[in-house]
Motif scaffolding. Structure first.
Motif, PDB file in Angstrom:
ATOM      1  N   TRP A  59      23.389  -2.770  34.295  1.00  0.00           N
ATOM      2  CA  TRP A  59      24.794  -2.929  33.883  1.00  0.00           C
ATOM      3  C   TRP A  59      24.903  -3.942  32.723  1.00  0.00           C
ATOM      4  CZ3 TRP A  59      28.977  -5.856  37.178  1.00  0.00           C
ATOM      5  CH2 TRP A  59      30.239  -5.700  36.597  1.00  0.00           C
ATOM      6  N   ALA A  60      24.215  -5.063  32.877  1.00  0.00           N
ATOM      7  CA  ALA A  60      24.275  -6.095  31.829  1.00  0.00           C
ATOM      8  C   ALA A  60      23.685  -5.575  30.515  1.00  0.00           C
ATOM      9  CB  ALA A  60      23.535  -7.351  32.283  1.00  0.00           C
ATOM     10  N   LYS A  61      22.668  -4.720  30.604  1.00  0.00           N
ATOM     11  CA  LYS A  61      22.098  -4.146  29.379  1.00  0.00           C
ATOM     12  C   LYS A  61      23.105  -3.194  28.719  1.00  0.00           C
ATOM     13  CE  LYS A  61      18.031  -2.973  31.233  1.00  0.00           C
ATOM     14  NZ  LYS A  61      16.684  -2.344  31.257  1.00  0.00           N
ATOM     15  N   GLY A 110      28.188  -4.673  23.021  1.00  0.00           N
ATOM     16  CA  GLY A 110      28.584  -5.827  22.222  1.00  0.00           C
ATOM     17  C   GLY A 110      29.094  -7.035  22.988  1.00  0.00           C
ATOM     18  N   SER A 111      28.931  -7.059  24.303  1.00  0.00           N
ATOM     19  CA  SER A 111      29.394  -8.229  25.067  1.00  0.00           C
ATOM     20  C   SER A 111      28.680  -9.498  24.589  1.00  0.00           C
ATOM     21  CB  SER A 111      29.119  -8.035  26.556  1.00  0.00           C
ATOM     22  OG  SER A 111      30.018  -7.101  27.091  1.00  0.00           O
ATOM     23  N   PRO A 112      29.400 -10.627  24.631  1.00  0.00           N
ATOM     24  CA  PRO A 112      28.828 -11.856  24.081  1.00  0.00           C
ATOM     25  C   PRO A 112      27.815 -12.535  25.007  1.00  0.00           C
ATOM     26  CG  PRO A 112      31.024 -12.275  24.924  1.00  0.00           C
ATOM     27  CD  PRO A 112      30.793 -10.796  25.065  1.00  0.00           C
ATOM     28  N   LEU A 128      22.203 -13.085  27.710  1.00  0.00           N
ATOM     29  CA  LEU A 128      22.058 -14.159  26.729  1.00  0.00           C
ATOM     30  C   LEU A 128      21.626 -13.576  25.381  1.00  0.00           C
ATOM     31  CD1 LEU A 128      20.094 -16.839  28.812  1.00  0.00           C
ATOM     32  CD2 LEU A 128      22.540 -16.871  28.253  1.00  0.00           C
ATOM     33  N   ARG A 129      22.101 -14.229  24.336  1.00  0.00           N
ATOM     34  CA  ARG A 129      21.651 -13.860  22.987  1.00  0.00           C
ATOM     35  C   ARG A 129      21.144 -15.122  22.293  1.00  0.00           C
ATOM     36  NH1 ARG A 129      23.678  -8.750  21.803  1.00  0.00           N
ATOM     37  NH2 ARG A 129      25.528  -8.074  22.935  1.00  0.00           N
ATOM     38  N   PRO A 130      20.031 -15.645  22.748  1.00  0.00           N
ATOM     39  CA  PRO A 130      19.544 -16.896  22.151  1.00  0.00           C
ATOM     40  C   PRO A 130      18.996 -16.642  20.749  1.00  0.00           C
ATOM     41  CG  PRO A 130      17.936 -16.060  23.717  1.00  0.00           C
ATOM     42  CD  PRO A 130      19.130 -15.137  23.776  1.00  0.00           C
TER      43      PRO A 130
END
Ligand code: BTN
Length: 241
Positions: A15-17, A23-25, A60-62
């Motif tokens: 789901w998170a993928k 485009g979720s932050p 996360l988008r580190p």
């Protein structure tokens, strides 16, 4: 931070993928009451009945190189162990790399999946399953699994525990990003690590040896002392603990 909640999903990681692709932050948290296809590591199934566990995945988008992303799984393991001990008084330990254990039994598992280019992390999802109020486990894991309620003898608030884990993670994540390494967290991690001084078997590329686990390095690799006293850093796929 955006928290998304649902009664049922296939897997909060999957789901998170999907959320990431839409485009979720960074910081989005996907939480479910039950999973129909809960995933464990190495293709295993993660039993995900309703109502007794925490199933959540953090997106996360580190802005770091992909090789610095792997230790974030260890950061989550540390955060869960801290939350269990700080909010519930449970003596939680970490079985390197990322199982959280109480009284020698597994209470939490973590599965991280990453979408990255060679020099760029598109996103990373860290999925955490915590046995909170579980009283009965499937036969295959009965002997090796436990829950907070089994350990404490009373029911625990899943929401409060999940919130405590995320608070701990936020703090640790910030420390991690300062150096893109576990440097600032090594002492906390090692203090909770149950593998220290245990015998391990290493099956590295072209080399097999037995040694004694001594701790981890800032990259999250296990430091293994050989019989001759020299120390080798090994990664998760190369060692059975
Ligand atoms: C392990 O094998 O120890 C890892 C288990 C990870 C389980 C969690 S539950 C929430 C998230 N969604 C999944 O499908 N798996 C992880």
């Amino acid at each position: 931070q955006k928290v998304l909640y649902t009664e049922e999903t296939d897997s909060t990681n999957t789901w998170a993928k999907r959320l990431a692709e839409e485009g979720s932050p960074s910081g989005t948290l996907a939480v479910a009451e039950r999973q129909t296809q809960g995933k464990g590591r190495r293709g295993k199934v993660w039993s995900s009945p309703e109502g007794t566990s925490v199933y959540m995945t953090l997106l996360l988008r580190p802005e770091i190189l992909p090789q610095y992303a792997a230790p974030l799984t260890l950061v989550m393991g540390l955060s869960v162990a801290q939350a269990l001990s700080e909010t519930l008084g449970l003596p939680a330990g970490i079985k390197w790399p990322n199982d959280v254990v109480v009284s020698g039994k597994k209470i939490c598992g973590i599965l991280t999946e990453m979408n990255a280019q060679i020099d760029y992390v598109e996103y990373l999802v860290i999925g955490t399953g915590i046995n909170v109020n579980t009283q009965e486990f499937p036969d295959e894991i009965k002997e090796v699994a436990t829950s907070a309620a089994v350990q404490l003898g009373h029911i625990v608030s899943r929401a409060e525990l999940a919130a405590a884990v995320i608070r701990c993670f936020e703090k640790n994540y910030e420390i991690y990003l300062e150096s893109c390494s576990l440097k600032g967290l090594l002492e906390d991690y090692r203090e909770k690590m149950i593998n220290v001084d245990r015998e391990v078997k290493v099956m590295g590329p072209g080399e097999v040896f037995e040694g004694v686990a001594k701790g981890i390095n800032p990259a999250g690799e296990l430091l293994v002392e050989r019989p001759n006293g020299s120390v080798t850093a090994v990664s998760g796929g190369e060692v059975s603990v």
